[in-house]
Design a protein around this motif. Structure first.
Motif, PDB file in Angstrom:
ATOM      1  N   ARG A  49      38.519  21.239  18.505  1.00 55.75           N
ATOM      2  CA  ARG A  49      37.104  21.496  18.242  1.00 55.75           C
ATOM      3  C   ARG A  49      36.752  21.105  16.806  1.00 55.75           C
ATOM      4  O   ARG A  49      35.711  20.515  16.546  1.00 55.75           O
ATOM      5  CB  ARG A  49      36.783  22.974  18.494  1.00 55.75           C
ATOM      6  CG  ARG A  49      35.308  23.277  18.621  1.00 55.75           C
ATOM      7  CD  ARG A  49      35.009  24.714  19.059  1.00 55.75           C
ATOM      8  NE  ARG A  49      35.833  25.188  20.160  1.00 55.75           N
ATOM      9  CZ  ARG A  49      36.833  26.075  20.036  1.00 55.75           C
ATOM     10  NH1 ARG A  49      37.134  26.599  18.871  1.00 55.75           N
ATOM     11  NH2 ARG A  49      37.536  26.445  21.089  1.00 55.75           N
ATOM     12  N   GLU A 109      35.132  19.214  30.134  1.00 53.01           N
ATOM     13  CA  GLU A 109      35.581  20.579  30.428  1.00 53.01           C
ATOM     14  C   GLU A 109      34.410  21.566  30.387  1.00 53.01           C
ATOM     15  O   GLU A 109      34.308  22.457  31.228  1.00 53.01           O
ATOM     16  CB  GLU A 109      36.663  21.007  29.431  1.00 53.01           C
ATOM     17  CG  GLU A 109      37.984  20.306  29.633  1.00 53.01           C
ATOM     18  CD  GLU A 109      38.995  20.627  28.539  1.00 53.01           C
ATOM     19  OE1 GLU A 109      38.759  21.570  27.740  1.00 53.01           O
ATOM     20  OE2 GLU A 109      40.011  19.927  28.473  1.00 53.01           O
ATOM     21  N   ILE A 110      33.527  21.397  29.413  1.00 49.33           N
ATOM     22  CA  ILE A 110      32.367  22.285  29.293  1.00 49.33           C
ATOM     23  C   ILE A 110      31.442  22.107  30.494  1.00 49.33           C
ATOM     24  O   ILE A 110      30.967  23.082  31.075  1.00 49.33           O
ATOM     25  CB  ILE A 110      31.616  22.027  27.963  1.00 49.33           C
ATOM     26  CG1 ILE A 110      32.473  22.501  26.797  1.00 49.33           C
ATOM     27  CG2 ILE A 110      30.254  22.710  27.957  1.00 49.33           C
ATOM     28  CD1 ILE A 110      31.968  22.070  25.437  1.00 49.33           C
ATOM     29  N   SER A 143      32.965  23.630  33.668  1.00 48.85           N
ATOM     30  CA  SER A 143      32.857  25.085  33.634  1.00 48.85           C
ATOM     31  C   SER A 143      31.426  25.523  33.948  1.00 48.85           C
ATOM     32  O   SER A 143      31.204  26.451  34.736  1.00 48.85           O
ATOM     33  CB  SER A 143      33.283  25.600  32.256  1.00 48.85           C
ATOM     34  OG  SER A 143      33.076  26.977  32.164  1.00 48.85           O
TER      35      SER A 143
END
Length: 123
Positions: A21, A91-92, A95
């Motif tokens: 990140r 990935e975000i 989700s």
């Protein structure tokens, strides 16, 4: 540095995610040196073996590289860094979509909600 770790996920993965990140948000740049394993472990209040595992996995993923006697550095491979950003975004999104589907939304409804949100954000 005080970090709250999620008990449901291995700490070394959370450390990896934190470093990734920081790379994606440009807090860390290609060629930057990471703190030593001992320094990172002390600042995060975790076992050095946990940090070592995170560093090893980051190197295995080609996100970092180690120079013997010098330390661990962020890759300068711009393609890898761009790929890392896209992987994290994916990935975000996965989700988010999974969460929305669990609430009963279909693809069109999800798109409408996202479009509405983005329009409000621009204004």
């Amino acid at each position: 540095m005080k970090v709250e770790f999620n008990e449901k996920m291995p700490i070394y993965i959370q450390i990896m995610d934190m470093i990734k990140r920081d790379i994606v948000t440009k807090k860390l740049n290609g060629g930057d040196k990471l703190p030593s394993v001992r320094e990172m472990a002390e600042s995060l209040k975790v076992n050095p073996n946990t940090v070592q595992r995170a560093y090893q996995e980051l190197e295995r993923e080609n996100v970092t590289y180690t120079q013997r006697g010098m330390g661990t550095f962020i890759t300068e491979n711009t393609e890898k860094l761009a790929s890392l950003k896209r992987e994290m975004a994916k990935e975000i999104v996965e989700s988010f979509v999974t969460g929305m589907r669990s609430l009963g939304f279909n693809s069109n409804e999800i798109l409408e909600i996202v479009e509405e949100y983005l329009k409000k954000e621009v204004n």
